[in-house]
Design an enzyme around this catalytic site. Structure first.
Site, PDB file in Angstrom:
ATOM      1  N   TYR A  90       0.842  -1.054  -0.227  1.00 14.22           N
ATOM      2  CA  TYR A  90       0.062  -0.082  -0.050  1.00 14.22           C
ATOM      3  C   TYR A  90       0.995   1.208  -0.042  1.00 14.22           C
ATOM      4  O   TYR A  90       0.613   2.239  -0.774  1.00 14.22           O
ATOM      5  CB  TYR A  90      -0.720   0.123   1.288  1.00 14.22           C
ATOM      6  N   LYS A 103       1.036   4.338  -2.941  1.00 15.10           N
ATOM      7  CA  LYS A 103       1.056   5.837  -2.847  1.00 15.10           C
ATOM      8  C   LYS A 103       2.088   6.575  -3.158  1.00 15.10           C
ATOM      9  O   LYS A 103       1.939   7.588  -3.479  1.00 15.10           O
ATOM     10  CB  LYS A 103       0.588   5.877  -1.304  1.00 15.10           C
TER      11      LYS A 103
END
Length: 245
Positions: free
Chosen positions: A139, A143
């Site tokens: 994750y 990002k």
């Protein structure tokens, strides 16, 4: 905008409706909103599928003639996994949506904005792009890709009058946040509600961020008032990012 059915996305979309945007479209793979917002039109789109995105953007342009603002907010939170136990499917799915979705929308809408000679693009990254958490490596990487891509895209689009920036949210009071802490609880054996309470207490402002906080910043970045900001990474962490040691 993408990811407009829940959380930060719904708050931002609601603010754009209140700001007087003529049409606000929410693009989600499962567009079942947490609440009904009059004036917000929901469309079923898999943002990770480039052809679906191109078809949706073309349909909106055919009906409306132009797209003035794009907000790329759609993202999925990964289950907590140490890197050595991370399955291939999780890597593919998270990167496909979290980065691929941003790329697909920026490319499709960016072409129209370039032709129009104007536009505002706001992407949504995360504080974990700067300070990753254990168990969240994929994750965080997705990002970080959003942040870096936004800066490069901003430089490419500036000559055409298109302003591109990103928002870096911290711990926000959303259902996705609660799901994340539930995963942390399963990983560590701790009570999720106790983890959330401890996080809230540790925040410099004594609270987590809200969808309204995100909406206020997105509204400004989408306005003519943000006329000298491109490739900006706007901290929306309430001091959490830079106060952590």
């Amino acid at each position: 905008m993408t990811g407009a059915a829940t959380g930060l996305g719904l708050g931002i979309a609601e603010r754009f409706v209140a700001d007087g945007c003529v049409e606000v479209h929410g693009l989600d793979i499962t567009p079942t909103p947490d609440r009904v917002v009059p004036g917000l039109q929901h469309r079923t789109v898999d943002v990770g599928d480039a052809q679906e995105v191109d078809d949706c953007v073309e349909a909106i342009l055919t009906a409306a003639g132009r797209i003035d603002i794009l907000v790329c907010n759609a993202a999925i939170m990964q289950d907590r996994h140490e890197v050595l136990q991370t399955p291939d499917e999780l890597v593919e799915r998270v990167l496909r949506v979290n980065f691929g979705g941003v790329f697909n929308l920026c490319r499709a809408v960016g072409r129209a904005m370039k032709d129009a000679g104007s536009g505002r693009v706001v992407t949504v990254s995360s504080q974990v792009a700067e300070t990753p958490w254990p168990g969240m490596a994929v994750y965080a990487a997705s990002k970080a890709a959003v942040t870096t891509f936004t800066r490069a895209f901003a430089l490419e689009m500036a000559p055409y009058g298109v302003y591109v920036n990103t928002i870096l949210p911290g711990t926000m009071d959303t259902n996705q946040m609660r799901d994340s802490f539930a995963g942390l609880g399963r990983m560590t054996g701790a009570d999720p509600e106790s983890l959330i309470a401890a996080k809230r207490t540790s925040m410099p402002l004594g609270r987590m961020g809200t969808p309204q906080d995100a909406a206020n910043l997105a509204s400004w970045l989408a306005s003519d008032q943000a006329s000298f900001s491109i490739g900006g990474v706007f901290d929306l962490t309430g001091g959490e990012l830079w106060s952590r040691s």
